[in-house]
Design an enzyme around this catalytic site. Structure first.
Site, mmCIF file in Angstrom:
data_model
loop_
_atom_site.group_PDB
_atom_site.id
_atom_site.type_symbol
_atom_site.label_atom_id
_atom_site.label_comp_id
_atom_site.label_asym_id
_atom_site.label_seq_id
_atom_site.Cartn_x
_atom_site.Cartn_y
_atom_site.Cartn_z
ATOM 1 N N ARG A 1 -1.288 3.063 -3.375
ATOM 2 C CA ARG A 1 -2.570 2.468 -4.012
ATOM 3 C C ARG A 1 -3.678 3.600 -4.005
ATOM 4 O O ARG A 1 -4.574 3.560 -4.980
ATOM 5 C CB ARG A 1 -3.082 1.415 -3.384
ATOM 6 C CG ARG A 1 -3.516 1.490 -1.809
ATOM 7 C CD ARG A 1 -3.827 0.101 -1.229
ATOM 8 N NE ARG A 1 -4.132 0.095 0.307
ATOM 9 C CZ ARG A 1 -5.222 -0.448 0.674
ATOM 10 N NH1 ARG A 1 -5.775 -1.609 0.412
ATOM 11 N NH2 ARG A 1 -5.254 -0.427 2.159
ATOM 12 N N ARG B 1 0.216 -0.952 -0.306
ATOM 13 C CA ARG B 1 -0.863 -1.147 0.545
ATOM 14 C C ARG B 1 -0.775 0.159 1.536
ATOM 15 O O ARG B 1 -1.606 1.056 1.987
ATOM 16 C CB ARG B 1 -1.188 -2.259 1.288
ATOM 17 C CG ARG B 1 -2.261 -1.979 2.232
ATOM 18 C CD ARG B 1 -2.364 -3.636 2.783
ATOM 19 N NE ARG B 1 -3.539 -3.669 3.940
ATOM 20 C CZ ARG B 1 -2.842 -3.416 5.283
ATOM 21 N NH1 ARG B 1 -1.460 -3.271 5.618
ATOM 22 N NH2 ARG B 1 -3.914 -3.227 6.150
ATOM 23 N N ASP C 1 -1.462 -9.862 6.293
ATOM 24 C CA ASP C 1 -1.952 -10.876 5.685
ATOM 25 C C ASP C 1 -1.145 -11.923 5.370
ATOM 26 O O ASP C 1 -1.377 -13.003 5.215
ATOM 27 C CB ASP C 1 -2.375 -10.409 4.118
ATOM 28 C CG ASP C 1 -3.861 -9.830 4.028
ATOM 29 O OD1 ASP C 1 -4.558 -10.092 4.997
ATOM 30 O OD2 ASP C 1 -4.266 -9.083 3.220
ATOM 31 N N GLU D 1 -7.434 -14.753 -12.350
ATOM 32 C CA GLU D 1 -6.557 -13.711 -12.758
ATOM 33 C C GLU D 1 -5.944 -14.135 -14.427
ATOM 34 O O GLU D 1 -5.813 -13.006 -15.188
ATOM 35 C CB GLU D 1 -5.214 -13.704 -11.865
ATOM 36 C CG GLU D 1 -5.480 -13.154 -10.459
ATOM 37 C CD GLU D 1 -6.291 -14.294 -9.601
ATOM 38 O OE1 GLU D 1 -6.310 -15.285 -10.026
ATOM 39 O OE2 GLU D 1 -6.747 -13.914 -8.510
ATOM 40 N N SER E 1 -9.686 -3.252 -2.383
ATOM 41 C CA SER E 1 -8.228 -3.187 -2.029
ATOM 42 C C SER E 1 -7.213 -2.541 -2.887
ATOM 43 O O SER E 1 -6.402 -1.990 -2.304
ATOM 44 C CB SER E 1 -7.613 -4.520 -1.879
ATOM 45 O OG SER E 1 -8.385 -5.361 -0.933
#
Lengths: 276, 314
Positions: free
Chosen positions: B7, B164, B114, B55, B34
């Site tokens: 990312r 990530r 998460d 979205e 993020s």
């Protein structure tokens, strides 16, 4: 400037002719959506024959106004208007919904004059917002119109999009709601009530006009009001009657998505020809 | 060994692309910090739109902008982008052939603590099922830059999957990249490991483990899952006689399925699948999760040994 009585008569005459073409198209196809096509045809007629700037010889001209038909099942209404404008030969109307035909069952972008393929409800306004944002970014002056159905207002994406239009102050955007009160299995008010639409949209930061969507004078009046409120998107709540013009179709959910057979068509034409 | 999150490479290249290409606009589902689209936001605030936590609306808005000549990059977590807005991607983007670039971050189990709701394990399957869609899962923070450039040049919908967690940068500036072309990173004759995303460095490490066990494994980086480089798959099968696929994704419908489809149609050989086995993830550190869900180099090596064994008994 008030519209000439002669112009109003001419628009009404055109809309009457389109009603007949819509029913003939659906009858020939053996399938389609007469109710929601008949409810919005006066609005589309007024829009395309007195307001919107389009160039049938150059459907992609950057100067054109954009029209997004979010309620894609009303394809017969849009197709008949686009054919009359000269975007494609009228003979195509006879091939509606046939294998390999230009005119797909739901509004399709391959058709000259159509901006977006639709048919899955709730998606058109976000696209129209994107076009309106793009016009602002490029400093272009054309206008963006989007037609929604009232059953469609039950889709969550529509409300996301209402927020976007107001937040980004899209005063180059006009939504026309064909509030025909009926969805596939009954009344909108009984299935999942959306009222008060005008109150909700005002709360959402829109400039709202409410009219009789079958009254040409009121339709033209509302369309003339668009573009006069800087910083606010414009919402026309057009109160209409599903199946308008054919007594046995009016406000009857049965005619949401059913084709008239030859007998139904003959009865409908009798009424429409008298009405004209 | 350089470690860098895919990312991060994406964010850097997006901002660079903004300098060269004025038609690029970026839309974000309020996750630009993020997804790393924030770099573009800083450089080009007028071409950046945080559409909020919506979205479906973001996808439609991006498509509308693309119709007016812009090249929109719509960015969010992979799971919210592809799963939540699936019908919008199907109809408004793919059916309409809108020139929209979708970039989903936090793909795979390595999204970490998460937990299951943020870890996207289905995106490859559902994106590759869509007509007109191109699906790219770059191997590292350098390859993602080439993917971003290629996506911007390509006309049509593209989905780019990013991760990530920091992972090893295994490609070089001169490593070729083209949409639809696999790259062989390591030659071998006993087994071909076909991997994508952060599983490519795992596959390279697995090849070293296998070498110690006497298995000569090739490693192929299949960065484009759709259109799949079928020729590369069939050539690998002909040369090595067995295949292992490795992806940070559900076993159902992902890279492994795409490879198996290609093989069964023309040159069937034994295939072993390294993937998440039809389950949701959970909270944990990326490395812990990769181990627990069987996505490490040792898992690929074990699958490789099985594949080689099956080849001998075929």
């Amino acid at each position: 400037m008030q519209p000439d009585k002669k112009d109003i008569k001419e628009l009404e005459r055109k809309a009457g002719k389109f009603r007949i073409e819509i029913l003939k198209m659906i009858n020939k196809a053996g399938a389609g959506h007469p109710g929601g096509s008949l409810s919005c045809i006066d609005l589309l007629t007024a829009l395309y024959f007195s307001k919107i700037k389009v160039f049938p010889g150059q459907p992609q001209s950057p100067a054109r106004d954009r029209f997004i038909m979010s309620k894609g099942h009303a394809s017969p209404a849009l197709y008949t208007v686009l054919a009359e404008k000269g975007f494609f030969p009228k003979a195509e109307l006879d091939r509606f919904r046939k294998l390999g035909a230009l005119l797909q069952g739901h509004v399709h972008a391959a058709v000259p004059g159509v901006e977006l393929s639709t048919g899955s409800l709730g998606q058109g306004l976000s696209f129209a917002n994107g076009m309106a944002l793009a016009a602002k970014l490029k400093g272009e002056k054309h206008m963006i119109y989007c037609m929604l159905g009232d059953g469609e207002m039950q889709e969550g994406q529509v409300w996301e999009a209402f927020l976007t239009s107001a937040h980004h102050e899209l005063d180059n955007l006009c939504v026309i709601l064909d509030a025909n009160k009926v969805q596939q299995n009954g009344l909108v008010a009984e299935i999942k009530n959306i009222e008060s639409v005008a109150g909700k949209l005002r709360q959402f930061g829109w400039k709202v006009e409410e009219i009789d969507g079958h009254d040409m004078v009121q339709i033209l009046g509302a369309l003339r009001g668009f573009g006069k409120e800087p910083g606010m998107p414009y919402f026309i709540k057009a109160n209409t009657i599903k199946g308008k013009g054919v007594s046995f179709m009016e406000l009857n959910p049965h005619w949401h998505g059913k084709a008239p057979n030859d007998k139904d068509l003959a009865a409908a034409l009798l009424e429409l020809e008298k009405w004209n | 060994m350089e470690l860098k999150a895919i990312r991060d490479g994406f964010g850097e290249e997006l901002a660079e692309l903004g300098k060269r290409e004025s038609r690029v606009v970026v839309l974000s589902g309020d996750l630009e910090d993020s997804t790393k689209a924030a770099g573009f936001k800083k450089e080009f605030p007028l071409r950046f739109f945080n559409l909020g936590i919506s979205e479906q609306d973001m996808i439609g808005t991006a498509a509308g902008m693309s119709r007016e000549g812009f090249i929109p990059f719509a960015c969010s977590f992979a799971v919210f982008l592809t799963n939540r807005a699936y019908d919008q991607i199907r109809i408004t983007v793919c059916y309409n052939k809108a020139n929209v670039k979708l970039v989903g971050s936090h793909a795979g189990i390595s999204a970490g603590s998460d937990g299951a709701t943020a870890q996207c394990l289905e995106d490859i399957a559902i994106m590759r099922a869509l007509p007109n869609m191109t699906v790219i899962c770059p191997a590292d923070a350098l390859e993602v830059k080439k993917a971003v450039r290629a996506a911007a040049e390509y006309i049509g919908p593209v989905y780019i999957r990013t991760a990530r967690t920091a992972s090893e940068v295994i490609t070089k500036e001169e490593t070729p990249f083209a949409i639809g072309k696999a790259v062989t990173l390591r030659e071998g004759k006993d087994l071909a490991i076909i991997a994508c995303g952060i599983m490519v460095p795992e596959a390279l490490r697995a090849a070293v483990l296998l070498e110690k066990a006497g298995v000569d494994a090739a490693v192929i980086n299949m960065a484009t899952i759709k259109p799949l480089d079928k020729q590369a798959v069939v050539d690998a099968a002909k040369k090595c006689g067995c295949i292992v696929t490795a992806e940070e994704h559900q076993r159902n419908g992902g890279l492994g399925s795409a490879v198996a489809e290609a093989l069964l149609a023309s040159f069937p050989v034994p295939v072993e699948f390294v993937a998440v086995n039809d389950s949701f993830g959970e909270s944990g550190e990326p490395e812990e999760l990769l181990s627990k869900y069987g996505l490490k180099d040792v898992d690929i090596a074990r699958a490789g040994a099985s594949a080689v064994k099956r080849k001998k008994t075929c």
